[in-house]
Design an enzyme around this catalytic site. Structure first.
Site, PDB file in Angstrom:
ATOM      1  N   HIS A  76       0.853  -1.198   0.000  1.00 30.47           N
ATOM      2  CA  HIS A  76       0.000   0.000   0.000  1.00 30.47           C
ATOM      3  C   HIS A  76       0.885   1.243   0.000  1.00 30.47           C
ATOM      4  O   HIS A  76       0.673   2.189   0.755  1.00 30.47           O
ATOM      5  CB  HIS A  76      -0.965  -0.021   1.187  1.00 30.47           C
ATOM      6  CG  HIS A  76      -2.112  -0.958   0.992  1.00 30.47           C
ATOM      7  ND1 HIS A  76      -3.388  -0.534   0.682  1.00 30.47           N
ATOM      8  CD2 HIS A  76      -2.174  -2.303   1.019  1.00 30.47           C
ATOM      9  CE1 HIS A  76      -4.185  -1.579   0.538  1.00 30.47           C
ATOM     10  NE2 HIS A  76      -3.465  -2.668   0.741  1.00 30.47           N
ATOM     11  N   TYR A  99       3.762  -5.433   9.920  1.00 29.61           N
ATOM     12  CA  TYR A  99       3.744  -3.969   9.944  1.00 29.61           C
ATOM     13  C   TYR A  99       4.989  -3.461  10.658  1.00 29.61           C
ATOM     14  O   TYR A  99       5.620  -2.496  10.233  1.00 29.61           O
ATOM     15  CB  TYR A  99       2.503  -3.475  10.684  1.00 29.61           C
ATOM     16  CG  TYR A  99       1.252  -3.385   9.864  1.00 29.61           C
ATOM     17  CD1 TYR A  99       0.773  -4.467   9.137  1.00 29.61           C
ATOM     18  CD2 TYR A  99       0.512  -2.213   9.822  1.00 29.61           C
ATOM     19  CE1 TYR A  99      -0.388  -4.388   8.403  1.00 29.61           C
ATOM     20  CE2 TYR A  99      -0.657  -2.118   9.089  1.00 29.61           C
ATOM     21  CZ  TYR A  99      -1.104  -3.201   8.381  1.00 29.61           C
ATOM     22  OH  TYR A  99      -2.262  -3.105   7.650  1.00 29.61           O
TER      23      TYR A  99
END
Length: 333
Positions: free
Chosen positions: A52, A322
């Site tokens: 992303h 993450y």
């Protein structure tokens, strides 16, 4: 530096990132493994997200309703406006990904609840995800590694991936059958996973949530999709918010016995009880470079009291991945 444009079907598993803190099912897959595989599939833009990567920042507030407080004691549903930092994005690690790609769009939110308390929500505009286990996502990234001879993924490896990973097919089918939206403001965004809401009486309810646009859900016609330039989503969002705030209703779906709570590739039945529990209002959008959303690690396990994770292995796995990606960004890698 290789940039994989990735065909529509293969972006099906394009949620930010995701590895695990617990669960034996994910022991064989680590956050660094997934980040490395993403780098192999898309190349590396130093200092940027590994997935992303292409995104736009926005800011506004959220006001929860008492209907939400019936299910969760989270400060989100106090009725007091909560400041929000938002980020809209395209799946994949290519910062120049075309906005016309039939790939997932993301909306990530950070709610500032006061006293340093935060709530994160990281969502996609597909009702299901493309992997029931972290290894499915890892295997897709490995299958997408470019062939040195062509600079593109090997079609046979991608075909073998689809045949051996049926859990990837539902999201891929949705993306194939539904054109992307003409604006970030014209899409619903789904929490994908099951969560647990806990109210003041310590009653726990399995839920899934989505944010539904008050501007209406819209999709590009095939002719529009073919005629649009590679970059239009950011400018359209900025221009739309210059006209006035953009709003989404937060809608909660209440789980029933037997509804899968640990598999985000399976949708719950449409007849489940649904409750509007708040409104998100975004009043300004801007390019992400130097803006508030750029440096945030939108870890989906950052939760307020009254909201807890389910046992979905992908949800837990995301936090580790993450972190691995964020560490590289902080180091300028």
């Amino acid at each position: 530096m290789y940039r994989n444009s990735m065909p529509a079907l293969l972006l099906a598993a394009g949620l930010p990132l995701f590895p695990s803190l617990c669960m034996a099912a994910t022991d064989e897959v680590t956050g660094p493994q997934v980040v490395s595989a993403l780098e192999g599939a898309f190349g590396v833009t130093p200092g940027e997200r590994r997935n992303h990567t292409k995104g736009t920042c926005a800011a506004g507030e959220f006001v929860g309703l008492s209907a939400g407080a019936a299910y969760s004691r989270s400060a989100l549903f106090s009725g007091v406006p909560v400041p929000v930092i938002a980020r809209f994005s395209l799946a994949g690690g290519n910062p120049e990904a075309p906005d016309t790609a039939k790939s997932p769009r993301g909306m990530a939110l950070e709610f500032a609840l006061g006293d340093g308390r935060l709530q994160h929500m990281t969502m996609l505009n597909t009702p299901v995800f493309g992997a029931a286990q972290p290894k499915t996502f890892l295997d897709l990234m490995v299958a997408m590694q470019p062939d040195p001879a062509t600079g593109k993924p090997d079609p046979e490896k991608l075909k073998a991936f689809r045949a051996s990973h049926p859990d990837s097919l539902a999201q891929a089918k949705f993306l194939e059958e539904n054109n992307p939206p003409p604006s970030f403001a014209n899409s619903s965004y789904f929490g994908i996973h099951t969560f647990r809401f806990i109210n003041q009486d310590n009653r726990t309810t399995p839920v899934r949530w989505r944010f539904v646009p008050q501007d209406g859900e819209k999709r590009l016609a095939a002719e529009e999709l073919a005629a649009l330039p590679a970059d239009f989503l950011q400018q359209r969002l900025i221009e739309r918010m210059q006209q006035g705030p953009v709003r989404w209703d937060m809608v909660l779906t209440i789980g029933a016995p037997g509804d899968p709570e640990d598999n985000s590739t399976v949708a719950w039945p449409e007849n489940r009880e649904q409750v509007k529990i708040g409104t998100l209002t975004l009043s300004a959008a801007m390019p992400q470079k130097g803006a508030a959303c750029e440096k945030i690690n939108f870890d989906p396990l950052v939760m307020s009291d009254g909201i807890a994770p389910s046992d979905d292995p992908v949800l837990h796995f995301r936090s580790q991945a993450y972190a691995a990606s964020f560490a590289k960004r902080l180091g300028g890698l």
